[in-house]
Design a protein around this motif. Structure first.
Motif, PDB file in Angstrom:
ATOM      1  N   GLN A 103       6.226  12.654  -2.174  1.00  0.00           N
ATOM      2  CA  GLN A 103       5.112  12.408  -1.251  1.00  0.00           C
ATOM      3  C   GLN A 103       5.571  11.617  -0.016  1.00  0.00           C
ATOM      4  O   GLN A 103       5.233  11.968   1.115  1.00  0.00           O
ATOM      5  CB  GLN A 103       4.014  11.649  -1.995  1.00  0.00           C
ATOM      6  N   ASP A 104       6.362  10.565  -0.249  1.00  0.00           N
ATOM      7  CA  ASP A 104       6.829   9.749   0.880  1.00  0.00           C
ATOM      8  C   ASP A 104       7.815  10.509   1.756  1.00  0.00           C
ATOM      9  O   ASP A 104       7.829  10.345   2.983  1.00  0.00           O
ATOM     10  CB  ASP A 104       7.460   8.443   0.387  1.00  0.00           C
ATOM     11  N   ASP A 121      -0.784  10.020   3.030  1.00  0.00           N
ATOM     12  CA  ASP A 121      -0.767  10.362   1.600  1.00  0.00           C
ATOM     13  C   ASP A 121      -1.589  11.618   1.345  1.00  0.00           C
ATOM     14  O   ASP A 121      -1.161  12.508   0.603  1.00  0.00           O
ATOM     15  CB  ASP A 121      -1.328   9.203   0.759  1.00  0.00           C
ATOM     16  N   ALA A 124       0.258  14.696   2.819  1.00  0.00           N
ATOM     17  CA  ALA A 124       1.458  15.019   2.035  1.00  0.00           C
ATOM     18  C   ALA A 124       1.069  15.654   0.705  1.00  0.00           C
ATOM     19  O   ALA A 124       1.738  16.574   0.222  1.00  0.00           O
ATOM     20  CB  ALA A 124       2.307  13.777   1.823  1.00  0.00           C
ATOM     21  N   THR A 125      -0.030  15.185   0.128  1.00  0.00           N
ATOM     22  CA  THR A 125      -0.502  15.767  -1.134  1.00  0.00           C
ATOM     23  C   THR A 125      -0.887  17.231  -0.937  1.00  0.00           C
ATOM     24  O   THR A 125      -0.504  18.100  -1.729  1.00  0.00           O
ATOM     25  CB  THR A 125      -1.705  14.960  -1.672  1.00  0.00           C
ATOM     26  N   LEU A 128       2.322  19.309  -0.370  1.00  0.00           N
ATOM     27  CA  LEU A 128       3.077  19.538  -1.611  1.00  0.00           C
ATOM     28  C   LEU A 128       2.329  20.496  -2.533  1.00  0.00           C
ATOM     29  O   LEU A 128       2.952  21.315  -3.219  1.00  0.00           O
ATOM     30  CB  LEU A 128       3.372  18.206  -2.316  1.00  0.00           C
ATOM     31  N   LEU A 137       4.280  14.787  -7.132  1.00  0.00           N
ATOM     32  CA  LEU A 137       4.113  13.916  -5.962  1.00  0.00           C
ATOM     33  C   LEU A 137       4.977  12.668  -6.027  1.00  0.00           C
ATOM     34  O   LEU A 137       5.508  12.209  -5.015  1.00  0.00           O
ATOM     35  CB  LEU A 137       2.647  13.455  -5.837  1.00  0.00           C
ATOM     36  N   HIS A 138       5.116  12.111  -7.223  1.00  0.00           N
ATOM     37  CA  HIS A 138       5.777  10.809  -7.347  1.00  0.00           C
ATOM     38  C   HIS A 138       7.196  10.912  -7.878  1.00  0.00           C
ATOM     39  O   HIS A 138       7.833   9.910  -8.161  1.00  0.00           O
ATOM     40  CB  HIS A 138       4.903   9.871  -8.197  1.00  0.00           C
TER      41      HIS A 138
END
Ligand code: ADP
Ligand code: ADP
Length: 233
Positions: A103-104, A121, A124-125, A128, A137-138
């Motif tokens: 995500q970052d 955030d 990006a979510t 993705l 995501l993480h």
């Protein structure tokens, strides 16, 4: 309409008493929504041309107009600004930050664009999710497969809605099955209206493009519509 107009560009490198004409003369128009493969043997000038197209370098002669902007004579900081706004890059080596989550990594271009953390955030979510990684995501890059890393890189390239995607050997580090998956993803992105320029050595990969430009010795040797576009089923 033309998104890229390059007219008689050249790029020479002067090393001591030697001058290398990496690009002798190239004239090329690329319209919005095209999917172009750039091919050619090693040393033919593909990287030099991609660096110019990607506003990482400027030509030593000729003119380059990108989305109406004359970028031919820009300074490095002006080029950086155009790059952030207009271009999404996908590299062979993924170029992800190893300590940052998917995500970052995807949100990074939005940091430079001054977008708030919450919006970064969220966007990006979505990005993705669009590349099939809603459940990653993480994860950090080393917790993802090669194909998943390249999906993260594709999501990052798209996050700013760039006018072109430049993909430099995007399947170069992937096995055949994963390469085909990534080409399927690039086809989907093209189908949504994005303009794609792909550099590849692999004939099979180039056949996914709708237009093929072949370079040799700093010149365009061949430039034609691919009548037989290969698609991922
Ligand atoms: P390709 O990507 O098709 O392999 P390149 O654009 O990398 O081709 O190189 C084209 C020519 O320019 C080659 O002869 C190469 O040695 C030369 N060249 C590329 N980059 C540089 C540079 N930074 N300095 C000097 N010569 C370079
Ligand atoms: P593939 O065989 O498709 O290349 P991998 O075997 O590398 O994929 O990974 C399979 C799954 O396991 C993937 O969904 C990936 O996210 C997850 N995975 C791989 N390595 C790690 C890891 N070190 N930590 C957490 N998850 C991982």
């Amino acid at each position: 309409q033309p998104l890229i107009t390059i007219t008689d560009i050249g790029r020479k490198y002067v090393i001591g008493s030697e001058t290398i004409h990496a690009i002798k003369s190239v004239t090329l128009t690329i319209n919005k929504g095209e999917f172009v493969a750039l091919m050619g043997p090693s040393g033919s000038g593909k990287s030099t041309l991609m660096n110019i197209l990607g506003c990482l370098d400027t030509p030593t002669k000729g003119e380059y107009i990108l989305n109406g902007i004359n970028v031919s004579q820009m300074t490095d900081s002006e080029l950086a600004e155009v790059r952030n706004k207009e271009i999404g890059f996908v590299f062979q080596t993924f170029n992800l930050l190893p300590r940052s989550s998917a995500q970052d990594n995807v949100a990074l271009p939005l940091v430079y664009a001054g977008v708030s953390k919450k919006e970064r955030d969220d966007r990006a979510t979505v990005a993705l999710t669009n590349v099939g990684l809603a459940n990653r995501l993480h994860h950090k890059p080393n917790e993802l497969s090669g194909g998943q890393r390249q999906r993260v890189a594709v999501a990052r390239a798209l996050i700013n809605n760039p006018s072109i995607i430049l993909a430099d050997e995007p399947t170069g580090n992937l096995d055949t099955k994963t390469s085909i998956e990534i080409m399927g993803l690039i086809e989907e992105i093209h189908a949504k209206g994005n303009t794609i320029i792909l550099v590849t050595h692999e004939e099979d990969i180039a056949q996914h493009a709708h237009r093929i430009v072949r370079m040799r010795d700093g010149l365009v040797e061949d430039d034609y519509q691919n009548k037989d576009v290969k698609t991922v089923a």
